[in-house]
Design a protein around this motif. Structure first.
Motif, PDB file in Angstrom:
ATOM      1  N   GLU A 129      16.317  12.318  27.972  1.00  0.00           N
ATOM      2  CA  GLU A 129      17.238  11.467  28.699  1.00  0.00           C
ATOM      3  C   GLU A 129      18.193  12.330  29.509  1.00  0.00           C
ATOM      4  O   GLU A 129      18.334  13.522  29.264  1.00  0.00           O
ATOM      5  N   VAL A 130      18.820  11.696  30.492  1.00  0.00           N
ATOM      6  CA  VAL A 130      19.853  12.391  31.242  1.00  0.00           C
ATOM      7  C   VAL A 130      21.043  12.597  30.309  1.00  0.00           C
ATOM      8  O   VAL A 130      21.554  11.635  29.752  1.00  0.00           O
ATOM      9  N   ASP A 182      39.263   4.630  26.555  1.00  0.00           N
ATOM     10  CA  ASP A 182      37.826   4.783  26.298  1.00  0.00           C
ATOM     11  C   ASP A 182      37.406   6.243  26.419  1.00  0.00           C
ATOM     12  O   ASP A 182      38.044   7.022  27.143  1.00  0.00           O
ATOM     13  N   PRO A 183      36.330   6.613  25.739  1.00  0.00           N
ATOM     14  CA  PRO A 183      35.778   7.957  25.950  1.00  0.00           C
ATOM     15  C   PRO A 183      35.369   8.126  27.414  1.00  0.00           C
ATOM     16  O   PRO A 183      34.805   7.209  28.019  1.00  0.00           O
ATOM     17  N   ASN A 184      35.690   9.256  27.982  1.00  0.00           N
ATOM     18  CA  ASN A 184      35.314   9.551  29.373  1.00  0.00           C
ATOM     19  C   ASN A 184      33.937  10.205  29.366  1.00  0.00           C
ATOM     20  O   ASN A 184      33.803  11.403  29.129  1.00  0.00           O
ATOM     21  N   MET A 185      32.907   9.389  29.598  1.00  0.00           N
ATOM     22  CA  MET A 185      31.537   9.880  29.544  1.00  0.00           C
ATOM     23  C   MET A 185      31.120  10.413  30.916  1.00  0.00           C
ATOM     24  O   MET A 185      31.294   9.756  31.944  1.00  0.00           O
ATOM     25  N   VAL A 186      30.570  11.619  30.918  1.00  0.00           N
ATOM     26  CA  VAL A 186      30.182  12.287  32.159  1.00  0.00           C
ATOM     27  C   VAL A 186      28.695  12.593  32.121  1.00  0.00           C
ATOM     28  O   VAL A 186      28.176  13.086  31.118  1.00  0.00           O
ATOM     29  N   VAL A 187      28.019  12.278  33.223  1.00  0.00           N
ATOM     30  CA  VAL A 187      26.583  12.538  33.326  1.00  0.00           C
ATOM     31  C   VAL A 187      26.362  13.996  33.703  1.00  0.00           C
ATOM     32  O   VAL A 187      26.911  14.488  34.686  1.00  0.00           O
ATOM     33  N   LYS A 188      25.580  14.689  32.889  1.00  0.00           N
ATOM     34  CA  LYS A 188      25.242  16.080  33.170  1.00  0.00           C
ATOM     35  C   LYS A 188      23.879  16.151  33.848  1.00  0.00           C
ATOM     36  O   LYS A 188      23.070  15.227  33.735  1.00  0.00           O
ATOM     37  N   LYS A 189      23.624  17.233  34.535  1.00  0.00           N
ATOM     38  CA  LYS A 189      22.342  17.383  35.217  1.00  0.00           C
ATOM     39  C   LYS A 189      21.219  17.475  34.199  1.00  0.00           C
ATOM     40  O   LYS A 189      21.303  18.197  33.225  1.00  0.00           O
ATOM     41  N   LYS A 190      20.183  16.687  34.456  1.00  0.00           N
ATOM     42  CA  LYS A 190      19.044  16.665  33.538  1.00  0.00           C
ATOM     43  C   LYS A 190      18.276  17.972  33.646  1.00  0.00           C
ATOM     44  O   LYS A 190      17.972  18.450  34.738  1.00  0.00           O
ATOM     45  N   THR A 226      27.828   5.337  37.252  1.00  0.00           N
ATOM     46  CA  THR A 226      27.294   6.181  36.175  1.00  0.00           C
ATOM     47  C   THR A 226      25.813   5.894  35.952  1.00  0.00           C
ATOM     48  O   THR A 226      24.993   6.822  35.825  1.00  0.00           O
ATOM     49  N   ILE A 227      25.460   4.610  35.906  1.00  0.00           N
ATOM     50  CA  ILE A 227      24.058   4.239  35.697  1.00  0.00           C
ATOM     51  C   ILE A 227      23.206   4.705  36.876  1.00  0.00           C
ATOM     52  O   ILE A 227      22.103   5.228  36.696  1.00  0.00           O
ATOM     53  N   TRP A 228      23.737   4.547  38.087  1.00  0.00           N
ATOM     54  CA  TRP A 228      22.975   4.989  39.268  1.00  0.00           C
ATOM     55  C   TRP A 228      22.733   6.494  39.214  1.00  0.00           C
ATOM     56  O   TRP A 228      21.628   6.969  39.481  1.00  0.00           O
ATOM     57  N   GLU A 229      23.780   7.247  38.889  1.00  0.00           N
ATOM     58  CA  GLU A 229      23.654   8.702  38.859  1.00  0.00           C
ATOM     59  C   GLU A 229      22.573   9.132  37.873  1.00  0.00           C
ATOM     60  O   GLU A 229      21.741   9.995  38.170  1.00  0.00           O
ATOM     61  N   SER A 230      22.580   8.517  36.711  1.00  0.00           N
ATOM     62  CA  SER A 230      21.561   8.835  35.704  1.00  0.00           C
ATOM     63  C   SER A 230      20.179   8.395  36.172  1.00  0.00           C
ATOM     64  O   SER A 230      19.201   9.137  36.060  1.00  0.00           O
ATOM     65  N   ALA A 231      20.094   7.177  36.695  1.00  0.00           N
ATOM     66  CA  ALA A 231      18.804   6.640  37.138  1.00  0.00           C
ATOM     67  C   ALA A 231      18.211   7.491  38.249  1.00  0.00           C
ATOM     68  O   ALA A 231      16.999   7.748  38.283  1.00  0.00           O
ATOM     69  N   ASN A 232      19.047   7.944  39.152  1.00  0.00           N
ATOM     70  CA  ASN A 232      18.551   8.737  40.275  1.00  0.00           C
ATOM     71  C   ASN A 232      17.999  10.071  39.806  1.00  0.00           C
ATOM     72  O   ASN A 232      17.032  10.591  40.368  1.00  0.00           O
ATOM     73  N   GLN A 233      18.621  10.636  38.754  1.00  0.00           N
ATOM     74  CA  GLN A 233      18.077  11.872  38.180  1.00  0.00           C
ATOM     75  C   GLN A 233      16.772  11.605  37.441  1.00  0.00           C
ATOM     76  O   GLN A 233      15.821  12.372  37.534  1.00  0.00           O
ATOM     77  N   MET A 234      16.723  10.486  36.747  1.00  0.00           N
ATOM     78  CA  MET A 234      15.562  10.183  35.899  1.00  0.00           C
ATOM     79  C   MET A 234      14.303   9.864  36.703  1.00  0.00           C
ATOM     80  O   MET A 234      13.193  10.090  36.238  1.00  0.00           O
TER      81      MET A 234
END
Length: 917
Positions: free
Chosen positions: A641-642, A627-635, A9-17
């Motif tokens: 933030e992503v 836990d809440p299922n947090m999903v990264v959306k396209k920035k 999850t962190i990688w996916e966000s970081a790669n978009q950012m």
């Protein structure tokens, strides 16, 4: 979420950012901030352990020199409250990039003198690169704030959290490496290669109480960290490993230090230097006092993945103690210079592993001389040929060479492991079973056909010290052979049947049932009955029975250890215990590759281990957490933030699907029934679409690509078609609408009793309203039986399907949401027995099933091999020729009917002549 989910999850966000920033540069930002968070959180824990209140902590700054010094002596560094990571977060919109610059500057002046080597300038790469986050301070602030919020979720406050932190850090490094092109090899050794080298070294050093390990081209430090992790299985306490590392590039040197510190290794055990390994030999001196601190350091293990075939200056190196007994590497290729440096710093009873390009095994001149000396002095222990394309940024063939000073043997073990891998994106990746097979082969020092061979020194001398792997181990696939007689006349050669002799020895009598002899040397078989013969034969049943008996009690043992004793599991010990158990059970079973069994185990163990780590660290009750299922959306442009949004829930340990399949079967079946009907509707759409004439497909009710119907246009077309329908019943109903008086309407109904008036409801006045009559007319029109196979009949079916599909999709959505919430509630309220039962289903059942399938696959593989042989000779050359002649004649006959211009026809005639020859 578990560490794998968190890391991805962190990688996916970081790669978009990172936007347009190069991956190789962006890694320095995110990894630097993660390290700063680690240090800040560690200091906060120190404050709280000292009994300080939040109010006390907020007053701590550099002005309190006495307390700052106290912190420095204990932690090696001091961070004022205003510069803590948590303080940055608390500022919210008031945070500025200047806060980071001020904090990093303050950090360097608040390092304890005895910790300078570990912490000094460790944030230099981050500090100097902040300007790359944006063209203005405002943009830099925005980018930094996004990074801070992204990584704030990484836990850093316990032994388990250190493992999560290390996993996330390593995962990010690997992903940045995979996306950094050719620059990747400069700082990262793929995890699987690192694990392989670590396991080799740990096996050698497992009986030692304390060890020193050294990587002279340390990159991210992952090789050292993995050796430490492997050795902790054998050492009785932490901090019994001294880590030495040297790295030429400053930003990568900082990466090494950060990575080591974050694994909770004591600074006193960390010895890292920024320098040129070949030009400035180390470890044996302090930088500021070379002469007075000379003390050659020899270590238990050296591990390295140096830059391949790097240019260097061999000038005046003949008398360098590292090289003088072996030779000096050539100017254009420093590979042996790195190897000899590693060997020089190895204790007499130490071990070293080094990754090198394949060319070091056979290149001539100076390298041949070094190779000769290494062999004659009995230093080369093992050579491992790796698969191609294993390393990021390069596809050149590579090897791992193992060297020792005091070898017990006088030969060289050569392993060709180049065929053992799986595809992973653009790269190849060593599997768990590949690593295990290599390490077992080294430990047992055995020769395996087409895989490994113990080669004598005399044989190497005869080959003039050429160590090229194919000279000693032929791992090539056998050339496909064809029997000429069988090709011409049919039948299966006995020689090819005997290539399956391992099967015939174990499955007695099966070959006689499958093959019928023609003349003693060639055989026939009934291919249609092959599966039935193999699966039904007595020897096959006996083999499967023997295989199952070999695993008697295995499932019960797993349940006893992993489920009944869940809170007492020692993870590393349990892993090896299960592997040993599997291998022992397979000792009497032929035809099954124990490393395939190992891979099945490893695939399942990864899940078990991840769950166990969390349960042992956080307690049994974690099994019931959702836990809440947090999903990264396209920035999107303008997003600070992503975006990350919640999409339902997920079990911390228990997957929703597992719970539903075992405890909510009726609900699942209901949903599957709806899904099956929706799939049928899709198929029915396709059938109707295929049945349309070409001109009918050109209408608006079919999409331009003819892939599906346009619902709105279908409905529009059918409404117009239905509006034109006028049956006798519709005429009568329209006649009713023309009447105004109640008595007339009642008389009209009595006179027209040939239609069913009861299908409508009367109004308050006792007569049928206009609305009710029109509703009935519409119903008649919509259900009108059009002429069979007419366009209207087909589109009417489509209309009905659209209505059914819409209703089903709505119902499906509701039922899925209900099941999701029902599952959440169920997990949170499971009793202990049900929780453990589900863990059994998740951990043990798939492993047992996978191993069970392995035995059955023996028979499946045999059938596939026989079918492949059968296919080779199924059609004789004579039959192929006859088919070819028949096809030629058919083509010539058909081509006579072709029309075209003069040139086309002339070409066809000439082709006919060629085919007639």
């Amino acid at each position: 979420m578990d560490k794998q989910q968190l890391a991805s999850t962190i990688w996916e966000s970081a790669n978009q950012m990172r936007s347009k920033i190069e991956a190789s540069e962006y890694k320095d930002f995110i990894l630097g901030f993660i390290f700063y968070k680690y240090l800040s959180d560690k200091e906060l824990r120190f404050f709280k352990n000292q009994g300080l209140s939040q109010e006390d902590i907020e007053k701590i700054n550099e002005d309190d020199e006495e307390y700052a010094e106290y912190v420095r002596k204990n932690l090696g560094y001091f961070i004022s409250y205003e510069n803590l990571y948590s303080t940055w977060l608390s500022k919210g919109g008031d945070f500025e990039i200047a806060d980071v610059r001020d904090a990093l500057s303050a950090f360097d002046r608040n390092i304890d003198s005895s910790y300078k080597k570990v912490f000094e300038n460790i944030f230099k790469t981050l500090s100097s690169g902040l300007s790359k986050l944006g063209e203005s301070a405002a943009k830099q602030t925005k980018a930094a704030r996004s990074l801070l919020n992204l990584i704030k979720r990484i836990p850093m406050d316990g032994s388990q959290d250190y493992d999560v932190l290390g996993f996330v850090y390593e995962y990010l490094i690997s992903m940045f490496a995979a996306n950094a092109g050719k620059k990747a090899g400069e700082f990262y050794t793929p995890h699987e290669v690192s694990v392989l080298m670590s396991e080799i070294i740990a096996e050698e050093l497992k009986d030692r109480d304390k060890i020193q390990i050294y990587d002279p081209t340390s990159g991210s430090g992952s090789l050292l960290i993995n050796i430490g992790k492997a050795m902790r299985r054998y050492l009785d306490s932490d901090n019994k490993i001294d880590y030495y590392a040297q790295e030429l590039k400053e930003n990568t040197y900082n990466l090494t230090r950060m990575n080591l510190v974050m694994r909770d290794i004591k600074p006193a055990n960390i010895n890292v230097r920024n320098g040129d390994t070949l030009e400035d030999d180390w470890p044996f001196f302090e930088d500021d006092r070379k002469d007075s601190t000379y003390n050659l350091v020899k270590v238990d293990a050296v591990v390295s993945n140096p830059p391949y075939s790097q240019k260097w200056s061999p000038k005046n190196k003949e008398h360098d103690p590292r090289y003088k007994f072996y030779g000096v590497a050539p100017r254009g290729k420093a590979d042996y210079a790195f190897l000899l440096h590693d060997l020089y710093h190895l204790k007499p009873d130490g071990i070293m592993t080094i990754v090198l390009p394949h060319g070091v095994l056979f290149r001539g001149n100076a390298e041949r001389e070094i190779r000769k000396n290494l062999i004659e002095k009995n230093k080369i222990d093992t050579i491992i040929g790796l698969p191609a394309n294993v390393f990021f940024g390069t596809s050149i063939p590579t090897i791992i060479m193992i060297l020792k000073h005091n070898k017990e043997n006088n030969d060289v073990l050569i392993i060709d492991a180049s065929k053992g891998f799986e595809k992973s994106g653009k790269s190849n990746k060593l599997r768990d079973c590949d690593i295990r097979k290599i390490t077992d082969t080294i430990r047992d020092r055995i020769s395996i056909e087409k895989y490994s061979r113990v080669v004598t020194k005399d044989e190497i001398r005869k080959n003039e010290y050429n160590l090229n792997i194919p000279r000693y181990v032929d791992s090539s696939e056998p050339i496909e052979k064809y029997d000429l007689y069988a090709t011409m006349f049919g039948g299966i050669p006995k020689s090819e049947i005997m290539e399956l002799s391992d099967y015939w020895e174990e499955l007695k009598g099966l070959d006689d049932e499958i093959f019928r002899t023609k003349d003693g040397e060639y055989f026939d078989l009934n291919i249609e009955e092959l599966n039935h013969i193999i699966q039904g034969h007595k020897s096959s049943h006996e083999y499967i029975k023997k295989y199952k008996e070999a695993f008697n009690g295995f499932e019960e043992n797993l349940k006893e250890d992993l489920i009944d004793g869940i809170l007492d599991v020692e993870i590393a010990e349990e892993r090896e215990k299960i592997v040993k158990n599997i291998f022992e059970r397979l000792e009497t079973i032929k035809l099954v590759d124990k490393y395939k069994a190992y891979q099945i185990f490893a695939n399942n163990w990864n899940t078990i281990e991840t769950d166990l780590e969390m349960i042992l660290d956080e307690g049994f009750d974690i099994i019931n957490l959702v836990d809440p299922n947090m999903v990264v959306k396209k920035k999107k442009e303008g997003d600070e933030e992503v975006p990350e949004v919640q999409e339902g829930w997920r079990g911390r340990i228990l997957p929703f699907e597992l719970v539903q399949e075992n405890l909510l079967k009726d609900d699942v079946e209901e949903i599957r029934t709806i899904e099956a009907r929706l799939a049928e509707i899709t198929s029915e759409y396709g059938e109707i679409l295929d049945s349309l004439e070409e001109d009918e497909k050109d209408a608006d009710y079919v999409k331009e690509d003819n892939s599906s119907f346009v619902n709105a246009e279908v409905k529009k077309y059918m409404k117009e078609a239905c509006d034109e329908i006028e049956t006798d019943e519709i005429k009568i109903l329209n006649g009713y609408l023309e009447l105004s008086k109640k008595a007339e309407k009642e008389q009209y109904v009595n006179e027209n009793n040939n239609i069913d008036w009861n299908l409508m409801e009367k109004g308050k006045s006792g007569t049928y309203t206009k609305t009710e009559i029109n509703k009935r007319i519409t119903q008649i029109q919509q259900t009108f039986s059009f002429e069979e196979d007419s366009l209207e009949s087909k589109l009417q079916k489509v209309t009905f399907l659209i209505e059914e599909e819409t209703a089903l999709k709505s119902d499906l959505k509701i039922k899925r949401e209900e099941l999701h919430l029902k599952t959440k509630d169920l997990i949170e309220n499971l009793d202990e027995d049900k929780s453990l039962g589900l863990l059994y289903k998740k951990w043990i059942a798939p492993l047992v099933k996978g191993l069970d399938e392995l035995g059955k696959n023996v028979l499946i593989n045999l059938e596939e091999n026989i079918r492949a042989i059968y296919k080779k000779y199924a059609k004789t050359f004579v039959e192929i020729e006859e088919d070819l002649n028949d096809n030629q004649e058919e083509f010539i006959s058909m081509s006579d009917k072709l029309t075209g211009n003069e040139k086309d026809l002339a070409g066809i005639k000439e082709l006919q002549k060629l085919l007639e020859v």
